[in-house]
Each structure stands twice: as structure tokens, then as C-alpha cells.
Design a protein around this motif. Structure first.
Motif, PDB file in Angstrom:
ATOM      1  N   THR A  61       0.841  -1.208   0.016  1.00  0.00           N
ATOM      2  CA  THR A  61      -0.028   0.067   0.155  1.00  0.00           C
ATOM      3  C   THR A  61       1.010   1.296  -0.115  1.00  0.00           C
ATOM      4  OG1 THR A  61      -0.379  -0.160   2.547  1.00  0.00           O
ATOM      5  CG2 THR A  61      -2.065  -1.009   1.182  1.00  0.00           C
ATOM      6  N   ALA A  62       2.150   1.226   0.287  1.00  0.00           N
ATOM      7  CA  ALA A  62       3.111   2.359   0.231  1.00  0.00           C
ATOM      8  C   ALA A  62       4.209   2.085  -0.709  1.00  0.00           C
ATOM      9  CB  ALA A  62       3.707   2.964   1.439  1.00  0.00           C
ATOM     10  N   PRO A  63       4.001   1.773  -2.148  1.00  0.00           N
ATOM     11  CA  PRO A  63       5.148   1.462  -3.011  1.00  0.00           C
ATOM     12  C   PRO A  63       6.325   2.301  -3.023  1.00  0.00           C
ATOM     13  CG  PRO A  63       3.152   2.047  -4.195  1.00  0.00           C
ATOM     14  CD  PRO A  63       2.729   1.904  -2.882  1.00  0.00           C
ATOM     15  N   PHE A  64       6.152   3.720  -2.641  1.00  0.00           N
ATOM     16  CA  PHE A  64       7.211   4.754  -2.756  1.00  0.00           C
ATOM     17  C   PHE A  64       8.238   4.169  -1.825  1.00  0.00           C
ATOM     18  CE2 PHE A  64       3.881   5.923  -0.114  1.00  0.00           C
ATOM     19  CZ  PHE A  64       4.403   6.660   1.059  1.00  0.00           C
ATOM     20  N   LEU A  65       7.944   3.551  -0.683  1.00  0.00           N
ATOM     21  CA  LEU A  65       8.888   3.330   0.356  1.00  0.00           C
ATOM     22  C   LEU A  65       9.817   2.057  -0.221  1.00  0.00           C
ATOM     23  CD1 LEU A  65       6.771   3.196   3.705  1.00  0.00           C
ATOM     24  CD2 LEU A  65       8.299   5.142   2.957  1.00  0.00           C
ATOM     25  N   LEU A  66       9.231   1.257  -1.070  1.00  0.00           N
ATOM     26  CA  LEU A  66      10.140   0.176  -1.493  1.00  0.00           C
ATOM     27  C   LEU A  66      10.936   0.848  -2.572  1.00  0.00           C
ATOM     28  CD1 LEU A  66       7.481  -2.757  -1.799  1.00  0.00           C
ATOM     29  CD2 LEU A  66       9.708  -2.582  -0.192  1.00  0.00           C
ATOM     30  N   GLU A  67      10.373   1.706  -3.569  1.00  0.00           N
ATOM     31  CA  GLU A  67      10.990   2.260  -4.526  1.00  0.00           C
ATOM     32  C   GLU A  67      12.180   2.948  -4.087  1.00  0.00           C
ATOM     33  OE1 GLU A  67       7.860   4.667  -6.172  1.00  0.00           O
ATOM     34  OE2 GLU A  67       7.034   2.898  -7.465  1.00  0.00           O
ATOM     35  N   GLU A  68      12.192   3.698  -3.246  1.00  0.00           N
ATOM     36  CA  GLU A  68      13.264   4.538  -2.281  1.00  0.00           C
ATOM     37  C   GLU A  68      14.483   3.628  -2.114  1.00  0.00           C
ATOM     38  OE1 GLU A  68      14.220   7.262   1.590  1.00  0.00           O
ATOM     39  OE2 GLU A  68      12.124   6.379   1.236  1.00  0.00           O
ATOM     40  N   LEU A  69      14.285   2.319  -2.021  1.00  0.00           N
ATOM     41  CA  LEU A  69      15.438   1.346  -1.577  1.00  0.00           C
ATOM     42  C   LEU A  69      16.274   1.251  -2.610  1.00  0.00           C
ATOM     43  CD1 LEU A  69      13.713  -1.083   1.131  1.00  0.00           C
ATOM     44  CD2 LEU A  69      15.363   1.124   1.551  1.00  0.00           C
ATOM     45  N   TRP A  70      15.526   0.980  -3.776  1.00  0.00           N
ATOM     46  CA  TRP A  70      16.322   0.563  -5.250  1.00  0.00           C
ATOM     47  C   TRP A  70      16.936   1.979  -5.563  1.00  0.00           C
ATOM     48  CZ3 TRP A  70      12.780  -3.070  -3.830  1.00  0.00           C
ATOM     49  CH2 TRP A  70      12.952  -4.525  -4.656  1.00  0.00           C
ATOM     50  N   GLU A  71      16.311   3.101  -5.247  1.00  0.00           N
ATOM     51  CA  GLU A  71      16.790   4.552  -5.671  1.00  0.00           C
ATOM     52  C   GLU A  71      18.187   4.661  -5.025  1.00  0.00           C
ATOM     53  OE1 GLU A  71      14.125   7.254  -5.080  1.00  0.00           O
ATOM     54  OE2 GLU A  71      12.675   6.812  -6.812  1.00  0.00           O
ATOM     55  N   LEU A  72      18.362   4.097  -3.669  1.00  0.00           N
ATOM     56  CA  LEU A  72      19.526   4.190  -2.813  1.00  0.00           C
ATOM     57  C   LEU A  72      20.455   3.425  -3.598  1.00  0.00           C
ATOM     58  CD1 LEU A  72      18.200   3.948   0.685  1.00  0.00           C
ATOM     59  CD2 LEU A  72      19.288   6.067  -0.518  1.00  0.00           C
ATOM     60  N   CYS A  73      20.175   2.482  -4.250  1.00  0.00           N
ATOM     61  CA  CYS A  73      21.247   1.525  -4.712  1.00  0.00           C
ATOM     62  C   CYS A  73      21.555   2.058  -6.458  1.00  0.00           C
ATOM     63  CB  CYS A  73      20.895   0.163  -4.837  1.00  0.00           C
ATOM     64  SG  CYS A  73      20.693  -0.454  -3.259  1.00  0.00           S
ATOM     65  N   GLY A  74      20.811   3.069  -7.021  1.00  0.00           N
ATOM     66  CA  GLY A  74      21.033   3.586  -8.091  1.00  0.00           C
ATOM     67  C   GLY A  74      20.525   2.645  -9.414  1.00  0.00           C
ATOM     68  N   LYS A  75      19.232   2.115  -8.713  1.00  0.00           N
ATOM     69  CA  LYS A  75      18.560   1.186  -9.787  1.00  0.00           C
ATOM     70  C   LYS A  75      16.876   1.597  -9.415  1.00  0.00           C
ATOM     71  CE  LYS A  75      21.458  -2.360  -9.064  1.00  0.00           C
ATOM     72  NZ  LYS A  75      21.755  -3.789  -8.540  1.00  0.00           N
ATOM     73  N   SER A 225       8.752 -12.314  -4.330  1.00  0.00           N
ATOM     74  CA  SER A 225       9.607 -11.909  -5.380  1.00  0.00           C
ATOM     75  C   SER A 225      10.199 -10.474  -4.762  1.00  0.00           C
ATOM     76  CB  SER A 225       8.778 -11.520  -6.427  1.00  0.00           C
ATOM     77  OG  SER A 225       7.664 -10.460  -6.222  1.00  0.00           O
ATOM     78  N   LEU A 226       9.602  -9.905  -3.809  1.00  0.00           N
ATOM     79  CA  LEU A 226       9.965  -8.441  -3.159  1.00  0.00           C
ATOM     80  C   LEU A 226      11.195  -8.854  -2.270  1.00  0.00           C
ATOM     81  CD1 LEU A 226       6.740  -6.580  -2.228  1.00  0.00           C
ATOM     82  CD2 LEU A 226       8.354  -5.746  -3.982  1.00  0.00           C
ATOM     83  N   VAL A 227      11.193  -9.817  -1.573  1.00  0.00           N
ATOM     84  CA  VAL A 227      12.094 -10.308  -0.552  1.00  0.00           C
ATOM     85  C   VAL A 227      13.352 -10.535  -1.320  1.00  0.00           C
ATOM     86  CG1 VAL A 227      12.913 -12.130   1.100  1.00  0.00           C
ATOM     87  CG2 VAL A 227      10.518 -11.401   1.213  1.00  0.00           C
ATOM     88  N   LYS A 228      13.071 -11.412  -2.469  1.00  0.00           N
ATOM     89  CA  LYS A 228      14.315 -11.834  -3.339  1.00  0.00           C
ATOM     90  C   LYS A 228      14.805 -10.449  -4.041  1.00  0.00           C
ATOM     91  CE  LYS A 228      12.567 -16.200  -4.626  1.00  0.00           C
ATOM     92  NZ  LYS A 228      12.045 -17.059  -5.939  1.00  0.00           N
ATOM     93  N   GLY A 229      13.988  -9.649  -4.342  1.00  0.00           N
ATOM     94  CA  GLY A 229      14.729  -8.422  -4.908  1.00  0.00           C
ATOM     95  C   GLY A 229      15.345  -7.475  -3.796  1.00  0.00           C
ATOM     96  N   LEU A 230      15.180  -7.582  -2.518  1.00  0.00           N
ATOM     97  CA  LEU A 230      15.466  -6.629  -1.741  1.00  0.00           C
ATOM     98  C   LEU A 230      17.022  -7.440  -1.022  1.00  0.00           C
ATOM     99  CD1 LEU A 230      12.578  -5.747   0.655  1.00  0.00           C
ATOM    100  CD2 LEU A 230      14.006  -4.201  -0.769  1.00  0.00           C
ATOM    101  N   ALA A 231      17.120  -8.729  -1.268  1.00  0.00           N
ATOM    102  CA  ALA A 231      18.181  -9.336  -0.966  1.00  0.00           C
ATOM    103  C   ALA A 231      19.486  -9.191  -1.811  1.00  0.00           C
ATOM    104  CB  ALA A 231      17.922 -11.001  -0.912  1.00  0.00           C
ATOM    105  N   THR A 232      18.774  -9.223  -3.372  1.00  0.00           N
ATOM    106  CA  THR A 232      19.684  -9.307  -4.314  1.00  0.00           C
ATOM    107  C   THR A 232      20.414  -7.630  -4.231  1.00  0.00           C
ATOM    108  OG1 THR A 232      18.321 -10.405  -5.695  1.00  0.00           O
ATOM    109  CG2 THR A 232      20.123  -8.808  -6.799  1.00  0.00           C
ATOM    110  N   LEU A 233      19.607  -6.478  -3.952  1.00  0.00           N
ATOM    111  CA  LEU A 233      20.053  -5.232  -3.507  1.00  0.00           C
ATOM    112  C   LEU A 233      21.332  -5.446  -2.416  1.00  0.00           C
ATOM    113  CD1 LEU A 233      16.953  -2.852  -3.619  1.00  0.00           C
ATOM    114  CD2 LEU A 233      18.835  -3.312  -5.510  1.00  0.00           C
ATOM    115  N   ILE A 234      20.765  -5.895  -1.349  1.00  0.00           N
ATOM    116  CA  ILE A 234      22.033  -6.142  -0.467  1.00  0.00           C
ATOM    117  C   ILE A 234      23.376  -6.513  -0.798  1.00  0.00           C
ATOM    118  CG2 ILE A 234      22.416  -7.114   1.772  1.00  0.00           C
ATOM    119  CD1 ILE A 234      19.502  -6.881   2.650  1.00  0.00           C
ATOM    120  N   GLU A 235      23.140  -7.807  -1.820  1.00  0.00           N
ATOM    121  CA  GLU A 235      24.170  -8.446  -2.405  1.00  0.00           C
ATOM    122  C   GLU A 235      24.989  -7.611  -3.179  1.00  0.00           C
ATOM    123  OE1 GLU A 235      22.473 -11.899  -3.784  1.00  0.00           O
ATOM    124  OE2 GLU A 235      22.339 -12.974  -1.680  1.00  0.00           O
ATOM    125  N   SER A 236      24.329  -6.606  -4.016  1.00  0.00           N
ATOM    126  CA  SER A 236      25.128  -5.840  -4.895  1.00  0.00           C
ATOM    127  C   SER A 236      25.690  -4.954  -4.236  1.00  0.00           C
ATOM    128  CB  SER A 236      23.717  -5.388  -5.916  1.00  0.00           C
ATOM    129  OG  SER A 236      23.166  -4.176  -5.231  1.00  0.00           O
TER     130      SER A 236
END
Length: 258
Positions: A61-75, A225-236
Motif C-alpha cells: 500500500t506504500a510502494p514509494f517506500l520500496l522504490e526508495e530502496l532501489w533508488e539508494l542503490c542507483g536502480k 519476489s520483493l524479498v528476493k529483490g531486496l536481498a539482491t540489492l544487499i548483495e549488490s
């Protein structure tokens, strides 16, 4: 080259994964310790006989909070996650065969309410106003505040009292809406986080505004799929997630966890 400072995050639920990404973006070398055999915490995914089951949350219900995490990684999150807005948000079915299509469209919502109780259309509008007040205090003001002292908490009490936070979600809804089925429709949201609408604080009624402003979304492939995506960000970022690694004790030396 300056050596990166180490940081340890205990738990790989959404909070732990987000904390790890934010620390990584600040230059820390992050290790996440997870007691289960896979990341996710309450969003853990079970697989059996070729089927996949999300154990916890199912919607966003708050996708912008997730989008911000990808932006922190330049993605961009959209490059990794197929997040789709739902219309309607929910279809709520009753035991007599009737149903209510819950959406963010005001005209459609009023028509749905009128099917059950035309007299409650006006009460619904007043409930939305109460929900907006709670959103203004509970989401806009309190979400980013650290309540590390009693004094800090006291400063927001007047606003909380004004918004009737002391009522239950169902109690607040019942002030404005009379039909029993409609009371269920507008107070069921605490169930999504394991809460009881009859005892959970009315602050959770802000979800009605959160949905209207940002929509209700589903990640294709499930929450996993969100969990996998966030885990991949950490590894990157060079971070590590250690599964099957329960933390037995946190050692504190000179007032700091070591």
C-alpha cells in the motif's frame, strides 16, 4: 582506501532488509543474520509439491517506500519487480452471497455503500475525513519520528487525542457507519497485519487514506519476489545474508552492541 565499517542486522524481514540496504548506502559492510533457512521473516515463503505460499503480507500500500530502496542503490524497482495496481482493491464476500467491491474510486464506493445502506453514504464521507486526520498524524508525522523520550511522545498526544486514536478501529467506524456489513468492510484492515479490529487502536484506520492516495498493489510472483529483490540489492552492495544463523546473544560493551 578507507576501510568500511561493519554493521550487523539481526533478522531479514522487510524491516531488516530495508535497514541493511540503508546502511549499505551509507558505506557500511553489512551482514544480515537470519535464523530461518531463507530471508523474509514474516514474509517467509513456503514451497511444497510445486506450489508457493506467501506466509505473511500479500499486498503493498506504500510502494514509494520500496522504490526508495532501489533508488539508494542507483536502480529502479520496476526493472526487478512487476508491481501491479489492483482494481478493485478487494472483493469482500459475505456468507449470504453478497459482496462489496472496495476501490479507490469515490463514485464507485458510494454506489457500493448504497447497495447495502443509502443512509450510510454521508457517514462514509465523515469517516474518510476522520481517516484523513489520522493519516496526517499517524503517517505523515509519526512514521519518521523516533520516540526516544517521554517528552517527545507528549508533544504529539494532543493531535492523537483529537483524532480519537484511543478508540478501536471498529469503534471509530461504528461512530459514522451503521450497517453491520459496512462496519466490517471499513474495519477489517487490522486483520492484514494480524490485528483484531475490535481491539486494535484506531490509528490503523489511516489505511483507508493510504490506499486512496497510493493504491493497493500486488507483486507478481508474490511477496517473495520483493524479498528476493531486496536481498539482491544487499548483495549488490557487497553485503551478506547469513541464513540458518540465529543470534544467541548480543554482547554490549561500554554501552554499545559489539
Amino acid at each position: 582506501m578507507t576501510e568500511r565499517q561493519n554493521a550487523i542486522v539481526i533478522g531479514s524481514g522487510f524491516g531488516g532488509l530495508a535497514a541493511a540496504i540503508r546502511l549499505g548506502a551509507r558505506g557500511y559492510q553489512v551482514t544480515v543474520c537470519e535464523k530461518l533457512d531463507a530471508p523474509g521473516g514474516r514474509a517467509y515463503v513456503y514451497e511444497q509439491d510445486g506450489y508457493t505460499f506467501d506466509a505473511g503480507p500479500t499486498i503493498v500500500t506504500a510502494p514509494f517506500l520500496l522504490e526508495e530502496l532501489w533508488e539508494l542503490c542507483g536502480k529502479k524497482m520496476s526493472d526487478d519487480i512487476d508491481l501491479r495496481e489492483l482494481t478493485p482493491f478487494y472483493r469482500i464476500r459475505f456468507d449470504d452471497g453478497t459482496h462489496f467491491d472496495y476501490s479507490g474510486d469515490d463514485d464507485a464506493m458510494q454506489a457500493e455503500i448504497a447497495k447495502f445502506s443509502p443512509d450510510d453514504v454521508e457517514g462514509y464521507q465523515r469517516f474518510l475525513k476522520a481517516s484523513a486526520d489520522l493519516y496526517g498524524v499517524g503517517f505523515d508525522q509519526l512514521l519518521s519520528v523516533s520516540f526516544h523520550s517521554v517528552g517527545k511522545m507528549i508533544t504529539v498526544l494532543p493531535d492523537l487525542i483529537r483524532t480519537q486514536f484511543y478508540r478501536s478501529v471498529h469503534g471509530l467506524v461504528a461512530r459514522y457507519i451503521k450497517h453491520p456489513k459496512l462496519r466490517m468492510v471499513f474495519s477489517f484492515h487490522p486483520l492484514l497485519v494480524g490485528g483484531n479490529p475490535f481491539t486494535t487502536t484506531a490509528v490503523y484506520a489511516l489505511i483507508a487514506q493510504l490506499e486512496r492516495r497510493h493504491g493497493v498493489h500486488f507483486a507478481m510472483g508474490g511477496t517473495g519476489s520483493l524479498v528476493k529483490g531486496l536481498a539482491t540489492l544487499i548483495e549488490s552492495q557487497g553485503g551478506t545474508i547469513r541464513c540458518s544463523s540465529p543470534v544467541r546473544r548480543i554482547r554490549v560493551e561500554n554501552g554499545r552492541a559489539t
